[in-house]
Scaffold this active site. Structure first.
Site, short mmCIF file in Angstrom:
data_model
loop_
_atom_site.label_atom_id
_atom_site.label_comp_id
_atom_site.label_asym_id
_atom_site.label_seq_id
_atom_site.Cartn_x
_atom_site.Cartn_y
_atom_site.Cartn_z
CB SER A 47 -0.94 0.01 1.21
OG SER A 47 -1.88 -1.02 1.13
N GLY A 244 -4.41 -2.00 -0.85
CA GLY A 244 -3.58 -1.70 -2.00
C GLY A 244 -3.22 -0.23 -1.99
N GLY A 246 -2.56 3.83 -3.21
CA GLY A 246 -2.97 4.97 -4.01
C GLY A 246 -4.45 5.28 -4.06
CB CYS A 271 -7.15 -0.83 3.43
SG CYS A 271 -6.15 0.67 3.53
CG LEU A 272 -7.65 0.05 -2.94
CD1 LEU A 272 -7.77 1.54 -3.20
CD2 LEU A 272 -6.58 -0.56 -3.82
CG ASN A 313 -0.70 2.46 4.68
OD1 ASN A 313 -0.64 3.64 4.37
ND2 ASN A 313 -0.08 1.52 3.98
N GLY A 315 -4.75 7.07 2.60
CA GLY A 315 -4.77 8.51 2.34
C GLY A 315 -6.07 8.98 1.74
CG HIS A 355 -4.57 -2.77 7.46
ND1 HIS A 355 -4.37 -3.58 6.36
CD2 HIS A 355 -4.47 -1.49 7.01
CE1 HIS A 355 -4.15 -2.82 5.29
NE2 HIS A 355 -4.20 -1.56 5.66
CD GLU A 357 -4.23 -6.76 7.80
OE1 GLU A 357 -3.43 -5.94 7.34
OE2 GLU A 357 -5.45 -6.54 7.89
#
Length: 382
Positions: A47, A244, A246, A271-272, A313, A315, A355, A357
């Site tokens: 990521s 992942g 971006g 996340c992504l 994590n 943005g 996350h 995990e």
């Protein structure tokens, strides 16, 4: 011999320090992570592709590097910024020093700068493009390069980190016994009865399929460019959407695949993966000023009222201003009130921005893998 390195930001700020790791020059979005431990997991998290990562904890490298703690097949971030490098690791599991590890993977590091000043600038101005160099040490030249380098927004970075073909996964969590209590109605725990999860890999951390396997699932990993037809041909009981790098908004192929899968099989995204689930459901996405990166982010579970300490994590975030009627927010970040979890009310699908995990730690949110397991093993009701 001491080597000089410089980090120049697009706003004209230049930091001068000591180089470690590889020689060269890179550009990327400069961000920071507040974790006290887990630097190897951060380095190997796909990521971070396209980013230069700053650690806020002042001493990094003190327990070295070992093969077991890697979260992917390599390092995908572009540069590493720390206050002080520990040259001598103290850990019986250590196989390499951090300096040796970065050299082996052609990653540039810089130490000895005022990381507090850098982080404060990012918090105030926002994450911005920077150039890290051991070869060009001219301030004006580096600033010009930082200002002309492409921003992370709008780039498809997933195709730089995802696998190219399907693969079966069999590794569990080495330090934990199989948690058979996770098995529930509809699944008796026999290998033949294990629910089959197809994990769509947009840059997945390896601890995710380990948790899916340990939860009692058979796991197949598929590339992020897979179509719905590709996924359904594997006959899954559930579909996982991975983390992942971006901006999720350019990933039209992923959004289309998820739209075609919703309602056909249970879906869980991290996340992504949650952002893409949101896009596929009609939500808007926006870029955070400096993002959430660290192992100490407080999240409120709205259903239970409990606060979970989480690893994060990202943005970008799902906007809560105009959610579709079939999307509800399940978790809230207590630092800035952004959405950390969503659930669809008309089909079996949910996701979280953080996350669960959590390698390395915390472990407050492991229950989400059980929820996904139960969702696959509970017969659908009309």
């Amino acid at each position: 011999m001491t080597r000089i390195a410089k980090l120049a930001l697009a706003d004209g700020t230049v930091f001068t320090g000591t180089a470690f790791g590889a020689e060269g020059e890179v550009y990327g979005e400069v961000v920071f992570n507040t974790s006290m431990t887990g630097y190897q997991e951060i380095l190997t998290d796909p990521s971070y592709c396209g980013q230069i990562v700053t650690m806020t904890y002042p001493l990094i490298g003190n327990y070295g590097i070992n093969a077991e703690d890697s979260e992917s097949r390599g390092i995908f971030l572009r540069g590493f910024v720390i206050r002080e490098l520990s040259p001598v690791p103290s850990n019986y599991r250590s196989e390499l020093t951090l300096d040796e590890y970065l050299k082996q993977n052609s990653i540039i590091g810089i130490e000895g700068i005022d990381t507090r000043a850098l982080v404060r600038r990012i918090r105030v101005q926002g994450a911005m493009t920077g150039v890290l160099s051991t070869t060009d040490l001219d301030d004006d030249s580096l600033i010009a390069k930082a200002q002309s380098s492409p921003e992370l927004v709008g780039q498809d970075l997933v195709q730089q980190v995802m696998p190219t073909e399907n693969a079966d996964w069999s590794e569990g969590l080495n330090t934990l016994a199989r948690p058979t209590a996770l098995f529930s109605a509809g699944c008796d725990g026999n290998d033949a009865e294990r629910p089959h999860v197809v994990a769509i890999d947009y840059g997945m951390k390896l601890n995710i399929p380990r948790h899916l396997q340990e939860s009692g699932c058979k796991v197949t990993i598929a590339p992020g460019t897979s179509t719905a037809e590709d996924i359904l041909a594997l006959n899954p009981d559930g579909i996982f959407l991975s983390n992942g790098p971006g901006d999720p908004r350019p990933l039209d192929y992923a959004t289309k695949t998820i739209q075609d899968l919703l309602g056909k099989k249970p879906v869980f995204g991290i996340c992504l993966g949650m952002q893409l689930l949101g896009l596929a459901s009609g939500c808007d996405i926006f870029k955070l000023r400096f993002g959430h990166r660290g192992a100490n982010q407080p999240v409120l579970n709205k259903a239970t009222g409990r606060v979970e300490i989480t690893t994060q994590n990202h943005g970008f975030a799902v906007s809560t201003d105009s959610l579709p009627d079939n999307v509800e927010v399940t978790h809230i970040n207590l630092n800035d009130q952004t959405a950390e979890g969503i659930r669809l009310t008309d089909v079996p699908a949910f996701g979280v921005q953080y996350h669960p995990e959590a390698a390395a730690g915390p472990h407050d949110s492991h229950y989400l893998f059980k929820e996904f397991f139960d969702m696959m093993c509970t017969p659908a009701t009309s």
